[in-house]
Design a protein around this motif. Structure first.
Motif, PDB file in Angstrom:
ATOM      1  N   HIS A 152      30.029  40.161  32.743  1.00  0.00           N
ATOM      2  CA  HIS A 152      29.955  38.955  31.900  1.00  0.00           C
ATOM      3  C   HIS A 152      31.267  38.661  31.177  1.00  0.00           C
ATOM      4  N   ASP A 153      32.368  38.981  31.823  1.00  0.00           N
ATOM      5  CA  ASP A 153      33.674  38.769  31.217  1.00  0.00           C
ATOM      6  C   ASP A 153      34.685  38.517  32.336  1.00  0.00           C
ATOM      7  N   GLU A 154      35.364  37.363  32.291  1.00  0.00           N
ATOM      8  CA  GLU A 154      36.301  37.018  33.367  1.00  0.00           C
ATOM      9  C   GLU A 154      37.444  38.020  33.490  1.00  0.00           C
ATOM     10  N   ARG A 155      37.984  38.456  32.371  1.00  0.00           N
ATOM     11  CA  ARG A 155      39.112  39.374  32.420  1.00  0.00           C
ATOM     12  C   ARG A 155      38.716  40.701  33.043  1.00  0.00           C
ATOM     13  N   CYS A 156      37.577  41.238  32.643  1.00  0.00           N
ATOM     14  CA  CYS A 156      37.099  42.505  33.215  1.00  0.00           C
ATOM     15  C   CYS A 156      36.758  42.342  34.700  1.00  0.00           C
ATOM     16  N   ALA A 157      36.195  41.203  35.053  1.00  0.00           N
ATOM     17  CA  ALA A 157      35.870  40.943  36.462  1.00  0.00           C
ATOM     18  C   ALA A 157      37.146  40.858  37.294  1.00  0.00           C
ATOM     19  N   ARG A 158      38.188  40.230  36.748  1.00  0.00           N
ATOM     20  CA  ARG A 158      39.473  40.155  37.460  1.00  0.00           C
ATOM     21  C   ARG A 158      40.045  41.551  37.683  1.00  0.00           C
ATOM     22  N   LEU A 159      40.007  42.359  36.658  1.00  0.00           N
ATOM     23  CA  LEU A 159      40.541  43.722  36.789  1.00  0.00           C
ATOM     24  C   LEU A 159      39.771  44.528  37.837  1.00  0.00           C
ATOM     25  N   ALA A 160      38.446  44.402  37.815  1.00  0.00           N
ATOM     26  CA  ALA A 160      37.625  45.128  38.790  1.00  0.00           C
ATOM     27  C   ALA A 160      37.883  44.623  40.210  1.00  0.00           C
ATOM     28  N   TYR A 208      34.634  39.712  43.080  1.00  0.00           N
ATOM     29  CA  TYR A 208      34.866  39.070  41.785  1.00  0.00           C
ATOM     30  C   TYR A 208      33.564  38.497  41.221  1.00  0.00           C
ATOM     31  N   LEU A 209      32.824  37.760  42.041  1.00  0.00           N
ATOM     32  CA  LEU A 209      31.567  37.181  41.559  1.00  0.00           C
ATOM     33  C   LEU A 209      30.569  38.256  41.167  1.00  0.00           C
ATOM     34  N   LYS A 210      30.501  39.319  41.947  1.00  0.00           N
ATOM     35  CA  LYS A 210      29.589  40.419  41.630  1.00  0.00           C
ATOM     36  C   LYS A 210      29.955  41.051  40.293  1.00  0.00           C
ATOM     37  N   LYS A 211      31.227  41.298  40.095  1.00  0.00           N
ATOM     38  CA  LYS A 211      31.681  41.915  38.849  1.00  0.00           C
ATOM     39  C   LYS A 211      31.529  40.958  37.672  1.00  0.00           C
ATOM     40  N   LEU A 212      31.704  39.673  37.908  1.00  0.00           N
ATOM     41  CA  LEU A 212      31.517  38.689  36.845  1.00  0.00           C
ATOM     42  C   LEU A 212      30.067  38.723  36.355  1.00  0.00           C
ATOM     43  N   ASP A 213      29.138  38.841  37.282  1.00  0.00           N
ATOM     44  CA  ASP A 213      27.721  38.964  36.913  1.00  0.00           C
ATOM     45  C   ASP A 213      27.437  40.255  36.154  1.00  0.00           C
ATOM     46  N   SER A 232      23.592  26.224  39.313  1.00  0.00           N
ATOM     47  CA  SER A 232      24.088  24.905  39.701  1.00  0.00           C
ATOM     48  C   SER A 232      25.308  25.049  40.610  1.00  0.00           C
ATOM     49  N   GLU A 233      25.467  24.121  41.511  1.00  0.00           N
ATOM     50  CA  GLU A 233      26.634  24.096  42.407  1.00  0.00           C
ATOM     51  C   GLU A 233      27.936  24.054  41.593  1.00  0.00           C
ATOM     52  N   ASN A 234      27.885  23.429  40.441  1.00  0.00           N
ATOM     53  CA  ASN A 234      29.084  23.261  39.606  1.00  0.00           C
ATOM     54  C   ASN A 234      29.120  24.220  38.425  1.00  0.00           C
ATOM     55  N   ASP A 235      28.511  25.368  38.553  1.00  0.00           N
ATOM     56  CA  ASP A 235      28.491  26.379  37.504  1.00  0.00           C
ATOM     57  C   ASP A 235      29.911  26.825  37.161  1.00  0.00           C
ATOM     58  N   ASN A 236      30.113  27.250  35.932  1.00  0.00           N
ATOM     59  CA  ASN A 236      31.434  27.714  35.485  1.00  0.00           C
ATOM     60  C   ASN A 236      31.952  28.888  36.298  1.00  0.00           C
ATOM     61  N   ARG A 237      31.053  29.680  36.851  1.00  0.00           N
ATOM     62  CA  ARG A 237      31.482  30.826  37.670  1.00  0.00           C
ATOM     63  C   ARG A 237      32.247  30.366  38.908  1.00  0.00           C
ATOM     64  N   ARG A 238      31.893  29.194  39.408  1.00  0.00           N
ATOM     65  CA  ARG A 238      32.593  28.670  40.584  1.00  0.00           C
ATOM     66  C   ARG A 238      34.053  28.374  40.249  1.00  0.00           C
ATOM     67  N   SER A 239      34.289  27.708  39.147  1.00  0.00           N
ATOM     68  CA  SER A 239      35.674  27.401  38.783  1.00  0.00           C
ATOM     69  C   SER A 239      36.431  28.681  38.433  1.00  0.00           C
ATOM     70  N   ALA A 240      35.756  29.658  37.824  1.00  0.00           N
ATOM     71  CA  ALA A 240      36.399  30.945  37.536  1.00  0.00           C
ATOM     72  C   ALA A 240      36.803  31.636  38.838  1.00  0.00           C
ATOM     73  N   LEU A 241      35.931  31.586  39.835  1.00  0.00           N
ATOM     74  CA  LEU A 241      36.237  32.180  41.143  1.00  0.00           C
ATOM     75  C   LEU A 241      37.475  31.527  41.756  1.00  0.00           C
ATOM     76  N   TYR A 242      37.505  30.195  41.763  1.00  0.00           N
ATOM     77  CA  TYR A 242      38.640  29.487  42.353  1.00  0.00           C
ATOM     78  C   TYR A 242      39.932  29.794  41.604  1.00  0.00           C
ATOM     79  N   ARG A 243      39.861  29.889  40.287  1.00  0.00           N
ATOM     80  CA  ARG A 243      41.056  30.249  39.505  1.00  0.00           C
ATOM     81  C   ARG A 243      41.535  31.651  39.875  1.00  0.00           C
ATOM     82  N   TYR A 244      40.591  32.574  39.968  1.00  0.00           N
ATOM     83  CA  TYR A 244      40.962  33.950  40.296  1.00  0.00           C
ATOM     84  C   TYR A 244      41.645  34.027  41.665  1.00  0.00           C
TER      85      TYR A 244
END
Length: 94
Positions: free
Chosen positions: A67-75, A59-64, A25-37
């Motif tokens: 499956h963890d925002e904190r780990c994706a941010r670190l990567a 960030y989006l690739k690592k989030l996929d 979805s255009e409004n998926d939670n990953r989108r808001s996580a990306l913008y926050r990051y």
């Protein structure tokens, strides 16, 4: 998010993400996580649009993958550090 470069980098990364993930979805939670990051990234030398795009996509690739925002941010932070190091090396050699 105050800068156009940051907003543009997020929009670019999200559009590309949707091209590869048609069921999202255009409004998926990953989108808001990306913008926050991206909004919370430190200054990247005047908000370098190219660098922000790379980091946003990473960030989006690592989030996929993780499956963890904190780990994706670190990567993604690691990708940012490597890019900044490469830029610094390039500028010092010139």
């Amino acid at each position: 998010m105050t800068s156009q470069a940051r907003e543009g980098a997020c929009a670019f990364a999200w559009r590309n993400y949707l091209l590869f993930h048609s069921g999202i979805s255009e409004n998926d939670n990953r989108r808001s996580a990306l913008y926050r990051y991206v909004a919370n990234l430190p200054d990247t030398g005047g908000d370098n649009f190219d660098l922000l795009q790379i980091v946003a996509v990473a960030y989006l690739k690592k989030l996929d993958e993780l499956h963890d925002e904190r780990c994706a941010r670190l990567a993604a932070d690691q990708v940012l550090a490597e890019c900044l190091e490469t830029q610094g090396t390039t500028h010092h050699e010139a």
